[in-house]
Each structure stands twice: as structure tokens, then as C-alpha cells.
Design an enzyme around this catalytic site. Structure first.
Site, mmCIF file in Angstrom:
data_model
loop_
_atom_site.group_PDB
_atom_site.id
_atom_site.type_symbol
_atom_site.label_atom_id
_atom_site.label_comp_id
_atom_site.label_asym_id
_atom_site.label_seq_id
_atom_site.Cartn_x
_atom_site.Cartn_y
_atom_site.Cartn_z
ATOM 1 N N ARG A 188 27.078 52.731 39.936
ATOM 2 C CA ARG A 188 26.918 51.333 40.347
ATOM 3 C C ARG A 188 27.208 51.196 41.836
ATOM 4 O O ARG A 188 27.757 52.094 42.469
ATOM 5 C CB ARG A 188 27.859 50.426 39.551
ATOM 6 N N GLY A 193 29.285 49.403 45.025
ATOM 7 C CA GLY A 193 30.674 49.032 45.227
ATOM 8 C C GLY A 193 31.627 50.206 45.196
ATOM 9 O O GLY A 193 31.223 51.370 45.229
ATOM 10 N N GLY A 199 29.581 44.712 40.221
ATOM 11 C CA GLY A 199 28.872 45.873 40.750
ATOM 12 C C GLY A 199 27.592 46.080 39.968
ATOM 13 O O GLY A 199 27.608 46.048 38.733
ATOM 14 N N CYS A 229 38.178 47.368 44.768
ATOM 15 C CA CYS A 229 36.912 47.224 45.496
ATOM 16 C C CYS A 229 37.066 47.588 46.972
ATOM 17 O O CYS A 229 36.333 47.088 47.835
ATOM 18 C CB CYS A 229 36.343 45.818 45.332
#
Length: 220
Positions: free
Chosen positions: A75, A77, A144, A173
Site C-alpha cells: 500500500r 504510506g 493507505g 505514518c
């Protein structure tokens, strides 16, 4: 709220509590094998404790994982935590069929969380510099996505009543010192995760101008 797009309903699948990796693998397989006639789906799930490192993730943001497994995922992020008491919604959407831009989908996910929280009397906001949803300066939902073959997978995670201590083992994050919060600490009468999950799915469907069809079977 988006206008009704005239697309078929989104199938709503409730997976219960599942380990992260099998669900991730199932999302990828669904995305890689879907065609123009495949239904869009929402998957609702709570995961066993896990840290997931996104494609932009840096090792220095994983401070003290301890016994919690770390999964390098595909994903967008950086690093986040998933665990019991956190509602995760994965929107598996054909974005080309829905004429849906990536930024539009991100905004819909954020606004769905904001709308859900507002229904419980909690004021929240998105931030242009850091995707997710925030109550004051604390983060309550992480986001994400990945778009592949014109379709989305991964999604949004909303803290409901789970243990927040594992977030202290990471820079959430990629933001050092980011404080996290959860719904149970913000309202007098917090619904359970299953009820919150259904609310979140309904809020996102409204944002996308779509209807939901609950499914009896689970896809993973």
C-alpha cells in the site's frame, strides 16, 4: 454526498477478526483477477495485532516492534498498526468504471470517517499534509491505498476501542510523536466495532453515491 452514479450496488462482506497476511493476499488476488463485470466490494475486518510497513516506509520509524509481527506491504504510506478494536474497511473498487480519481477516493474515505464521527458528536478533520482523520491534534484514522489494474485495494483503519499502546512503538505514518486517539475515549456511549464498521461502510457508500448489498459469505 456524491450523486447516485447509476452503478450496481457494492457487495458488503464482514470478515470478522482475521490475520493480516491472508486478507492482504486475498485482496491482491481479487484485484488481479477481476474483470469489467466483477462487483465492487467493501471488506470489513478487525486484524490480529500487526505492524504494516507501506511502500514509503522507513526502517527508522519502526521503533520497538517487540513481539508484534511486521509485514512489508504494497500500500501507499508508511508504518501503521492494526489490531483488535480497530475497524478496517477495504474498498475494492473499479475506479475506471466508476470514473473515480485517486484523490477523490481518498477524500471520500476521509469524509466517511468525519461523517461517522459527527454522528456521534465528535468534530474531526482531514489534513492536507498528512492523510488520515484527526480530532484536534490526535489521529483517529489512518489511510493507505493502492491502485492496480484500474482498481483500488487497501483502505482505512478507524480506532474504536482497541489498545493504543502499540502505536508508541512506531512513528505512526512516519510522524514522530504523533498522538493517537480512539472513539471510546471521545464519546459517553461507544458502539461496538461491528456497529461502527457498518456505519463506516454506509458513510462511504453515501460518499461514493452507491448502494450496499450485504453478503452472507466472506471472500477470504
Amino acid at each position: 454526498m456524491a450523486a447516485e452514479r447509476g452503478l450496481p450496488p457494492i457487495e458488503l462482506h464482514r470478515l470478522g477478526r482475521r490475520p493480516y497476511v491472508p486478507v492482504w493476499q486475498a485482496m491482491r488476488e481479487f484485484t488481479d483477477t477481476r474483470d469489467a463485470d466483477s462487483p465492487d466490494q467493501f471488506w470489513l475486518v478487525e486484524h490480529d495485532p500487526v505492524f504494516t510497513q507501506g511502500q514509503a516506509g522507513k526502517a527508522e520509524h519502526l521503533l520497538m516492534p517487540g513481539d508484534i509481527p511486521v509485514v512489508a506491504t504494497d500500500r501507499g504510506g508508511q508504518v501503521t498498526y492494526h489490531g483488535p478494536g480497530q475497524v478496517v474497511l477495504y474498498p475494492l473498487i473499479d475506479v475506471r468504471r466508476g470514473k473515480l480519481g485517486v484523490r477523490e477516493l481518498v477524500s471520500a474515505l476521509e469524509q466517511a470517517v468525519i461523517d461517522l464521527l459527527a454522528a456521534h458528536g465528535v468534530t474531526a478533520r482531514a489534513r492536507p499534509d498528512a492523510p488520515g482523520v484527526y480530532v484536534g491534534e490526535t489521529k483517529i484514522a489512518s489511510l493507505g491505498l493502492r491502485i492496480r489494474r484500474g482498481a483500488s485495494f487497501h483502505g482505512v483503519a478507524l480506532n474504536v476501542d482497541g489498545d493504543l499502546a502499540p502505536f508508541q512503538c512506531i512513528n505512526p505514518c512516519g510522524h514522530a510523536g504523533m498522538a493517537m486517539t480512539r472513539l471510546v475515549d471521545l464519546v459517553d456511549d461507544c458502539p461496538g466495532c461491528e456497529a461502527v464498521a457498518l456505519e463506516l461502510a454506509e458513510c462511504l457508500a453515501r460518499q461514493l453515491g452507491r448502494r450496499l448489498t450485504p453478503m452472507d459469505t466472506v471472500p477470504a
